[in-house]
Design an enzyme around this catalytic site. Structure first.
Site, PDB file in Angstrom:
ATOM      1  N   PRO A  10       0.796  -1.233   0.000  1.00  0.00           N
ATOM      2  CA  PRO A  10       0.000   0.000   0.000  1.00  0.00           C
ATOM      3  C   PRO A  10       0.826   1.281   0.000  1.00  0.00           C
ATOM      4  O   PRO A  10       1.864   1.365   0.656  1.00  0.00           O
ATOM      5  CB  PRO A  10      -0.826  -0.104   1.292  1.00  0.00           C
ATOM      6  N   ASN A  11       0.340   2.214  -0.776  1.00  0.00           N
ATOM      7  CA  ASN A  11       0.871   3.583  -0.884  1.00  0.00           C
ATOM      8  C   ASN A  11       2.183   3.665  -1.668  1.00  0.00           C
ATOM      9  O   ASN A  11       2.656   4.770  -1.946  1.00  0.00           O
ATOM     10  CB  ASN A  11       1.040   4.233   0.505  1.00  0.00           C
ATOM     11  N   ARG A  18       4.945  10.802  -2.830  1.00  0.00           N
ATOM     12  CA  ARG A  18       4.619  10.575  -1.422  1.00  0.00           C
ATOM     13  C   ARG A  18       5.812  10.935  -0.536  1.00  0.00           C
ATOM     14  O   ARG A  18       6.893  10.359  -0.696  1.00  0.00           O
ATOM     15  CB  ARG A  18       4.303   9.093  -1.267  1.00  0.00           C
ATOM     16  N   TYR A  23      10.913   9.133   1.129  1.00  0.00           N
ATOM     17  CA  TYR A  23      10.941   8.087   0.102  1.00  0.00           C
ATOM     18  C   TYR A  23      11.590   8.518  -1.217  1.00  0.00           C
ATOM     19  O   TYR A  23      11.687   7.706  -2.134  1.00  0.00           O
ATOM     20  CB  TYR A  23       9.521   7.574  -0.153  1.00  0.00           C
ATOM     21  N   ASN A  72       8.065  -5.442  -0.565  1.00  0.00           N
ATOM     22  CA  ASN A  72       7.905  -4.295   0.326  1.00  0.00           C
ATOM     23  C   ASN A  72       6.420  -4.233   0.647  1.00  0.00           C
ATOM     24  O   ASN A  72       5.615  -3.767  -0.165  1.00  0.00           O
ATOM     25  CB  ASN A  72       8.372  -3.002  -0.334  1.00  0.00           C
ATOM     26  N   ALA A  75       2.906  -0.637   5.025  1.00  0.00           N
ATOM     27  CA  ALA A  75       2.423  -0.669   6.409  1.00  0.00           C
ATOM     28  C   ALA A  75       1.876  -2.034   6.827  1.00  0.00           C
ATOM     29  O   ALA A  75       1.810  -2.336   8.029  1.00  0.00           O
ATOM     30  CB  ALA A  75       1.365   0.413   6.618  1.00  0.00           C
ATOM     31  N   GLU A  96      12.368  -9.372   2.414  1.00  0.00           N
ATOM     32  CA  GLU A  96      11.617  -8.189   2.860  1.00  0.00           C
ATOM     33  C   GLU A  96      12.491  -6.959   2.624  1.00  0.00           C
ATOM     34  O   GLU A  96      13.657  -6.941   3.032  1.00  0.00           O
ATOM     35  CB  GLU A  96      11.300  -8.335   4.359  1.00  0.00           C
ATOM     36  N   HIS A  98      12.670  -2.512   2.727  1.00  0.00           N
ATOM     37  CA  HIS A  98      12.081  -1.209   3.054  1.00  0.00           C
ATOM     38  C   HIS A  98      12.989  -0.115   2.518  1.00  0.00           C
ATOM     39  O   HIS A  98      14.223  -0.230   2.602  1.00  0.00           O
ATOM     40  CB  HIS A  98      11.881  -1.049   4.557  1.00  0.00           C
ATOM     41  N   ARG A 105      12.515   5.344  12.760  1.00  0.00           N
ATOM     42  CA  ARG A 105      11.242   6.071  12.653  1.00  0.00           C
ATOM     43  C   ARG A 105      10.336   5.739  13.849  1.00  0.00           C
ATOM     44  O   ARG A 105      10.818   5.315  14.884  1.00  0.00           O
ATOM     45  CB  ARG A 105      10.593   5.740  11.307  1.00  0.00           C
TER      46      ARG A 105
HETATM   47  C1  DQA Z   1       8.071   1.260   4.061  1.00  0.00           C
HETATM   48  C2  DQA Z   1       8.086   1.517   5.569  1.00  0.00           C
HETATM   49  C3  DQA Z   1       6.703   1.285   6.154  1.00  0.00           C
HETATM   50  O1  DQA Z   1       6.721   1.545   7.549  1.00  0.00           O
HETATM   51  C4  DQA Z   1       5.710   2.220   5.511  1.00  0.00           C
HETATM   52  O2  DQA Z   1       4.411   1.955   6.006  1.00  0.00           O
HETATM   53  C5  DQA Z   1       5.727   2.170   4.028  1.00  0.00           C
HETATM   54  C6  DQA Z   1       7.014   2.088   3.362  1.00  0.00           C
HETATM   55  C7  DQA Z   1       9.439   1.584   3.425  1.00  0.00           C
HETATM   56  O3  DQA Z   1       9.672   1.103   2.323  1.00  0.00           O
HETATM   57  O4  DQA Z   1      10.240   2.328   4.003  1.00  0.00           O
HETATM   58  O5  DQA Z   1       4.715   2.247   3.370  1.00  0.00           O
HETATM   59  O6  DQA Z   1       7.815  -0.118   3.844  1.00  0.00           O
END
Ligand code: DQA
Length: 141
Positions: A10-11, A18, A23, A72, A75, A96, A98, A105
């Protein structure tokens, strides 16, 4: 030739727009184009969804045939036991990733429901986290 599947949660469709201070300014579409040019020796598949169940369906769909998965989960990383179970259920190895260093954070980002089900974790190298994960799949025996 290996096939590596990147899955973004998501996102992450909003990368480039964003929170650029966290990011970066680059869209994932642009990043992926560069990655495919740099690594012509593999097939890089890409999937993104904002919906937890769709991410699980994708893992089920490709998780017994692809050579490696770079995930990735956004959240959902911090909340989804269902994603943990889906990673455990498939045979393809999952890394995994990020973009941001989640441990620097908010505390709610310090917990991952999926790490223990994954082969490894790459955190905090910006978009380069995906490339480092890819390198790992390509250099393994
Ligand atoms: C994320 C870190 C997560 O905490 C966050 O919710 C994201 C992006 C990252 O790539 O840094 O959506 O996965």
């Amino acid at each position: 030739m290996k096939t590596i599947q990147i899955i973004n949660g998501p996102n992450l469709n909003l990368l480039g727009k964003r929170e650029p201070s966290v990011y970066g300014n680059e869209s994932f579409k642009n990043y992926l184009e560069q990655l495919r040019i740099r690594y012509p020796q593999c097939h890089i598949e890409y999937y993104q969804s904002n919906i937890e169940g769709e991410l699980i369906n994708k893992l089920h769909e490709i998780g017994f045939s692809t050579d490696g998965i770079i995930l990735n989960a956004g959240a959902y990383t911090h909340t989804s036991i269902a994603l943990h179970d889906a990673i455990k259920a498939i045979t393809a190895p999952v890394i995994e990733v990020h973009i941001s260093n989640v441990h620097a954070r908010e505390t709610f980002r310090h917990v991952s429901m999926i790490s223990s089900a994954c082969k490894g974790i790459i955190i905090g190298f910006g978009l380069d986290s995906y490339r480092l994960a890819l390198e790992s799949f390509l250099t393994e025996e």
